[in-house]
Design a protein around this motif. Structure first.
Motif, PDB file in Angstrom:
ATOM      1  N   LEU A  31     -13.126  36.259  -7.428  1.00 51.06           N
ATOM      2  CA  LEU A  31     -12.515  37.787  -7.110  1.00 51.06           C
ATOM      3  C   LEU A  31     -12.236  38.470  -8.553  1.00 51.06           C
ATOM      4  CD1 LEU A  31     -11.641  40.155  -5.223  1.00 51.06           C
ATOM      5  CD2 LEU A  31      -9.705  38.838  -5.166  1.00 51.06           C
ATOM      6  N   VAL A  32     -11.665  37.778  -9.427  1.00 50.01           N
ATOM      7  CA  VAL A  32     -11.177  38.484 -10.666  1.00 50.01           C
ATOM      8  C   VAL A  32     -12.551  38.771 -11.520  1.00 50.01           C
ATOM      9  CG1 VAL A  32      -9.917  37.989 -12.875  1.00 50.01           C
ATOM     10  CG2 VAL A  32      -8.906  37.415 -10.832  1.00 50.01           C
ATOM     11  N   ARG A  33     -13.337  37.878 -11.659  1.00 54.24           N
ATOM     12  CA  ARG A  33     -14.426  38.360 -12.198  1.00 54.24           C
ATOM     13  C   ARG A  33     -15.233  39.454 -11.675  1.00 54.24           C
ATOM     14  NH1 ARG A  33     -12.147  36.636 -15.645  1.00 54.24           N
ATOM     15  NH2 ARG A  33     -11.739  34.544 -16.056  1.00 54.24           N
ATOM     16  N   ALA A  48      -8.807  47.723  -7.855  1.00 52.74           N
ATOM     17  CA  ALA A  48      -7.726  46.649  -6.981  1.00 52.74           C
ATOM     18  C   ALA A  48      -8.723  45.933  -5.996  1.00 52.74           C
ATOM     19  CB  ALA A  48      -6.709  47.733  -6.351  1.00 52.74           C
ATOM     20  N   ALA A  49      -8.292  44.621  -5.691  1.00 50.91           N
ATOM     21  CA  ALA A  49      -8.940  44.024  -4.733  1.00 50.91           C
ATOM     22  C   ALA A  49      -9.484  44.676  -3.375  1.00 50.91           C
ATOM     23  CB  ALA A  49      -8.293  42.521  -4.503  1.00 50.91           C
ATOM     24  N   PRO A  50      -8.495  45.600  -2.717  1.00 52.32           N
ATOM     25  CA  PRO A  50      -8.904  46.303  -1.447  1.00 52.32           C
ATOM     26  C   PRO A  50     -10.060  47.112  -1.652  1.00 52.32           C
ATOM     27  CG  PRO A  50      -6.570  46.326  -1.628  1.00 52.32           C
ATOM     28  CD  PRO A  50      -6.966  45.674  -2.941  1.00 52.32           C
ATOM     29  N   GLN A  51     -10.207  47.488  -3.109  1.00 55.82           N
ATOM     30  CA  GLN A  51     -11.530  48.581  -3.098  1.00 55.82           C
ATOM     31  C   GLN A  51     -12.765  47.718  -3.009  1.00 55.82           C
ATOM     32  OE1 GLN A  51      -9.280  50.304  -6.840  1.00 55.82           O
ATOM     33  NE2 GLN A  51     -10.486  51.951  -6.121  1.00 55.82           N
ATOM     34  N   PHE A  59      -5.525  42.797  -9.377  1.00 56.35           N
ATOM     35  CA  PHE A  59      -6.365  43.984  -9.693  1.00 56.35           C
ATOM     36  C   PHE A  59      -6.724  43.790 -11.120  1.00 56.35           C
ATOM     37  CE2 PHE A  59      -1.963  45.773 -10.488  1.00 56.35           C
ATOM     38  CZ  PHE A  59      -2.024  46.100 -11.684  1.00 56.35           C
ATOM     39  N   SER A  60      -7.596  44.599 -11.639  1.00 55.47           N
ATOM     40  CA  SER A  60      -8.249  44.398 -12.992  1.00 55.47           C
ATOM     41  C   SER A  60      -7.983  45.661 -13.645  1.00 55.47           C
ATOM     42  CB  SER A  60      -9.851  44.019 -13.157  1.00 55.47           C
ATOM     43  OG  SER A  60     -10.423  45.015 -12.558  1.00 55.47           O
ATOM     44  N   PHE A  61      -7.960  45.704 -15.016  1.00 52.06           N
ATOM     45  CA  PHE A  61      -7.449  46.945 -15.705  1.00 52.06           C
ATOM     46  C   PHE A  61      -8.465  46.749 -17.019  1.00 52.06           C
ATOM     47  CE2 PHE A  61      -4.153  43.918 -16.819  1.00 52.06           C
ATOM     48  CZ  PHE A  61      -4.264  43.818 -17.974  1.00 52.06           C
ATOM     49  N   ASN A  62      -8.748  48.104 -17.662  1.00 51.20           N
ATOM     50  CA  ASN A  62      -9.648  48.154 -18.860  1.00 51.20           C
ATOM     51  C   ASN A  62      -9.049  49.699 -19.635  1.00 51.20           C
ATOM     52  OD1 ASN A  62     -11.238  48.409 -21.080  1.00 51.20           O
ATOM     53  ND2 ASN A  62     -13.022  48.523 -19.970  1.00 51.20           N
ATOM     54  N   VAL A  63      -7.964  49.126 -20.331  1.00 49.31           N
ATOM     55  CA  VAL A  63      -7.276  50.455 -21.067  1.00 49.31           C
ATOM     56  C   VAL A  63      -7.408  50.389 -22.375  1.00 49.31           C
ATOM     57  CG1 VAL A  63      -5.045  52.066 -20.791  1.00 49.31           C
ATOM     58  CG2 VAL A  63      -5.942  51.059 -19.017  1.00 49.31           C
ATOM     59  N   ASP A  64      -7.907  51.212 -23.181  1.00 45.62           N
ATOM     60  CA  ASP A  64      -7.867  51.020 -24.772  1.00 45.62           C
ATOM     61  C   ASP A  64      -8.405  50.109 -25.170  1.00 45.62           C
ATOM     62  OD1 ASP A  64      -6.651  53.799 -24.734  1.00 45.62           O
ATOM     63  OD2 ASP A  64      -4.793  53.168 -24.453  1.00 45.62           O
ATOM     64  N   LEU A 136      -2.528  48.346  -3.863  1.00 46.44           N
ATOM     65  CA  LEU A 136      -2.080  46.835  -3.010  1.00 46.44           C
ATOM     66  C   LEU A 136      -1.267  47.210  -1.804  1.00 46.44           C
ATOM     67  CD1 LEU A 136      -1.768  44.679  -6.219  1.00 46.44           C
ATOM     68  CD2 LEU A 136      -3.939  45.290  -4.978  1.00 46.44           C
ATOM     69  N   ASP A 137      -0.455  48.266  -2.051  1.00 50.11           N
ATOM     70  CA  ASP A 137       0.418  48.674  -1.054  1.00 50.11           C
ATOM     71  C   ASP A 137      -0.085  49.670   0.150  1.00 50.11           C
ATOM     72  OD1 ASP A 137       2.538  47.282  -1.948  1.00 50.11           O
ATOM     73  OD2 ASP A 137       3.122  48.495  -3.454  1.00 50.11           O
TER      74      ASP A 137
END
Length: 185
Positions: A31-33, A48-51, A59-64, A136-137
């Protein structure tokens, strides 16, 4: 690379509080991959996983150029400072609305193996951590807008080519490999 279909505004999974992850196993690592691969493919700052139609708190993130993930996040706010600026969402493609968020946040949770993790975010990273935790909420960022701005945002959503008020469940244009209950073709 596992690019998955993104569930769009109107899908009930986006309005449901996700379940806490209790098992840190191969399925969670997959799931993370999937989250990271899909986020990168779509050019998002977070996903986020619900998406992806998975009701789990991850959830994953990609910032800067910082790419990562967090499982079972809990947010803490070290101060009262706020930021106001444009925010978008892969589940509302092409739309951006000014949204007030906290300027600084500390997210505590776990990595995909169950090891404790802490992320200190400011600016865009803080915005991302709050936005994805909201998913997630069961909260979508337009819920954070004032009444007038939210009304205008909903009107703009109704005008989008991907919006269909007759169909409650929608996904991105990426065709799923296995059609499931929540996919519209």
């Amino acid at each position: 690379m596992s690019v998955m279909p993104i569930h769009l505004y109107g899908d009930p999974v986006l309005r449901t509080k996700a379940d806490e992850v209790t098992t840190f196993d191969k399925e969670l690592r997959t799931l993370v991959r999937d989250l990271i691969d899909t986020m990168r493919d779509e050019g998002g700052a977070g996903l986020a996983a619900p998406q992806l139609g998975v009701s789990l708190r991850a959830f994953s993130f990609n910032v800067d150029d910082v790419v990562g993930h967090i499982v079972n996040p809990v947010l803490e706010f070290p101060d009262e400072e706020v930021q106001d600026g444009p925010e978008g969402c892969l589940s509302l493609p092409g739309l951006y609305f000014d949204t007030v968020r906290r300027q600084n946040v500390v997210a505590k949770g776990f990595n995909e193996y169950g090891d404790p993790l802490q992320i200190v975010g400011t600016g865009l990273m803080a915005r991302c951590l709050q936005h994805e935790t909201d998913h997630l909420d069961g909260i979508i960022f337009i819920d954070r807008l004032d009444k007038e701005a939210r009304r205008a945002a909903l009107e703009e959503i109704r005008q989008q080519p991907w919006y269909d008020d007759e169909v409650r469940v929608k996904v991105s244009p990426h065709a799923p490999k296995n059609k499931g209950l929540f996919f519209k073709q």
